[in-house]
Write an enzyme that holds these catalytic residues in place. Structure first.
Site, PDB file in Angstrom:
ATOM      1  N   HIS A   1       0.811  -1.220   0.000  1.00 49.38           N
ATOM      2  CA  HIS A   1       0.000   0.000   0.000  1.00 49.38           C
ATOM      3  C   HIS A   1       0.847   1.275   0.000  1.00 49.38           C
ATOM      4  CE1 HIS A   1       0.394  -0.002   4.526  1.00 49.38           C
ATOM      5  NE2 HIS A   1       0.347   1.303   4.340  1.00 49.38           N
TER       6      HIS A   1
ATOM      7  N   SER B   1       4.839   2.579   7.743  1.00 49.90           N
ATOM      8  CA  SER B   1       4.446   1.417   6.934  1.00 49.90           C
ATOM      9  C   SER B   1       5.625   0.909   6.119  1.00 49.90           C
ATOM     10  CB  SER B   1       3.324   1.796   5.966  1.00 49.90           C
ATOM     11  OG  SER B   1       2.085   1.735   6.591  1.00 49.90           O
TER      12      SER B   1
ATOM     13  N   ASP C   1       0.202  -7.573   1.626  1.00 48.09           N
ATOM     14  CA  ASP C   1       0.611  -6.172   1.701  1.00 48.09           C
ATOM     15  C   ASP C   1       2.136  -6.023   1.693  1.00 48.09           C
ATOM     16  OD1 ASP C   1       0.186  -3.440   1.711  1.00 48.09           O
ATOM     17  OD2 ASP C   1       0.129  -3.292   3.894  1.00 48.09           O
TER      18      ASP C   1
END
Length: 525
Positions: free
Chosen positions: A158, A261, A188
């Protein structure tokens, strides 16, 4: 780039116990005493054998053995070693926008579009870029880390999904262009390759499995501030956060904020135990609950992305569900373990091997399957084309099934009911099934219900069936392992279950084009 907030609003809330002022002082005094004793015990090494602490010579002997207390070691040495392998990831995304009178004129994205959801995930509604309609370039930031000296690096899918341009900044402030080698939305994860360098510091993925309580260091790029380090412990493992069938996250309490992230979570050996991917955050900031993708998963996915740019997963072609305590009781199982086959897909590997609805898969290649998620992860981790051995409980009998794995399709189309008929026709009253709270009618007598089973025409809202999710229009295909075509068949199957002293009866129910098993408690008498 930010973590993906997760709605865990259903979690219980906790309150701090209240103490009166008097109690608080008592507690403080006790804490001081205990702390003092702790220092005394830590600071002295008494001689072996009994010692009279009230005797002056013995007391002097103890004092002579006072050791210097070392200060806490901290994590500086580990951080100094691993921090150069961590990178900041910046992406540019070009978005062409069409006019939409229903949306916010200042928003650069169509309401509900993937890009709108992406940037809301990165910072909530207030983080949406405000630009004129037309074509614009938006930017985002995340984290990552090198896994080899020649510039291969790991980050989140993402973070780089849809990016036209990817740049990374290393710990020494140098900026490089990178290209996306491959991504995997199901876990992911993404693999990128930095261009223009060949001697980067890199991190090693851990071979071991972290234990609950182990130290963990999170390194990343929170809020675009650059390399930041936080510390905590492993809080839990095997977490399912509703992201997909392959959820197997490590939960950590090291403070993790937006922009981290794709960053690594290190153990005290300086190895990457996981890749930080999501946080639970009602406010958008860290509340001490973050989730990391385990290193074992990262190794498997990254190896495939590096080799061919995509991920192939094994597939047996079954719709599965957990074995609950009620289902285990109705099947005569001692433990609520395994994966219950709700429906095998036509012409899939499982169907060709003879696996049927109601079978329970209990092991793969001799390894016990605890639940449906573990079966999905285990099969998905084996390359297509490999032969596997499944232990299956079929109608109370154990058997072994050998099959060759197919490849998991990128998209699975929902199976449509070919006998839909006229959906506008009224559902007839049907026949009551005593003590079950259902009224049913033969499916072939109701337009759109198909030709098999009985259709539910009415549900008593106070019944056990209503509590188990039955609703008008559901089609009951089997009761207690027997096919049913009318209310009489249902009653007969229920009576047989009572005769066998079952506390509940298992029903196979078709709803919305898919099947599931439901264990319904049996009323006594």
């Amino acid at each position: 780039m930010t973590e993906r907030p997760i709605d865990l609003s259903s979690l219980p809330s906790y309150r701090r116990p209240h103490h009166s002022l008097f109690s608080a002082r008592k507690l403080a005094l006790m804490a001081s005493v205990v702390a003092g004793l702790g220092v005394a015990i830590y600071g002295f090494s008494p001689p072996s054998g009994p010692v009279d602490i009230f005797s002056s010579p013995a007391h002097a002997q103890v004092n002579n053995e006072v050791r210097k207390v070392d200060k806490p070691v901290g994590f500086a040495d580990i951080v100094e070693r691993v921090k150069p392998s961590v990178i900041s990831v910046k992406v540019n995304i070009t978005q062409k926008l069409a006019k939409d009178d229903s949306g916010d004129d200042d928003s650069p994205f169509q309401p509900g579009s993937p890009m709108e959801r992406f940037f809301r995930r990165c910072g909530g509604p207030d983080a949406l870029p405000r630009m004129p309609r037309g074509q614009g370039v938006v930017t985002g930031q995340g984290s990552g880390f090198f896994i080899s000296a020649d510039g291969y690096a790991v980050t989140n899918n993402h973070v780089v999904d849809g990016a036209d341009k990817v740049e990374v900044t290393t710990d020494d402030g140098k900026t490089y262009t990178a290209k996306v080698i491959g991504t995997d939305a199901r876990t992911d994860l993404a693999l990128i390759k930095v261009e223009g360098g060949s001697n980067f510091s890199f991190a090693k993925l851990s071979d071991g499995k972290p234990r609950i309580g182990d130290w963990v260091l999170a390194v990343g790029n929170p809020f675009g501030l650059g390399g930041t380090v936080t510390a905590g412990i492993v809080s839990a493992s095997g977490r399912d956060i509703g992201n997909g069938p392959y959820d197997d996250f490590i939960q950590i309490d090291a403070p993790v904020n937006k922009g981290i992230s794709g960053g690594p979570a290190f153990n005290t050996e300086g190895e990457v135990m996981g890749v930080n991917t999501a946080i639970y955050s009602p406010s958008g900031g860290s509340v001490g609950i973050a989730f990391s993708i385990p290193a074992a998963t990262v190794k498997n996915i990254v190896a495939q992305l590096k080799d061919k740019g995509t991920v192939s997963r094994g597939w047996i072609g079954v719709q599965i569900q957990p074995v609950t305590a009620d289902i285990a009781d109705s099947l005569g199982l001692k433990k609520a373990e395994g994966a219950l086959v709700a429906e095998p897909q036509a012409n899939g590997p499982a169907a060709k091997a003879g696996i049927e609805s109601g079978d329970v898969i209990t092991a793969v290649n001799g390894d016990t399957v605890k639940d449906a998620r573990e079966l999905a992860r285990t099969i998905g981790s084996i390359p297509p084309g490999n032969a596997v051995k499944l232990n299956v409980l079929h109608k109370g009998q154990e058997k072994t099934v050998n099959l060759t794995l197919g490849q998991l399709p990128n998209t699975l189309e929902a199976k449509a009911d070919k006998d839909n008929g006229d959906q506008g026709s009224a559902i007839p009253r049907g026949t009551d099934v005593p003590k079950l709270g259902l009224t049913v009618a033969p499916a072939n007598s109701v337009a759109g219900a198909g030709k098999e089973g009985v259709v539910v025409t009415e549900v008593d809202p106070k019944s056990a069936a209503a509590e188990r999710g039955f609703k008008e229009g559901d089609v009951i295909l089997e009761v207690g392992g027997k096919t049913v075509a009318n209310a009489g068949d249902v009653r007969e199957a229920l009576n047989a279950a009572r005769t066998d002293n079952k506390n509940s009866v298992l029903m196979r129910v078709k709803s919305g084009g898919s099947s599931r098993f439901v264990a319904v408690p049996l009323a006594k008498g």
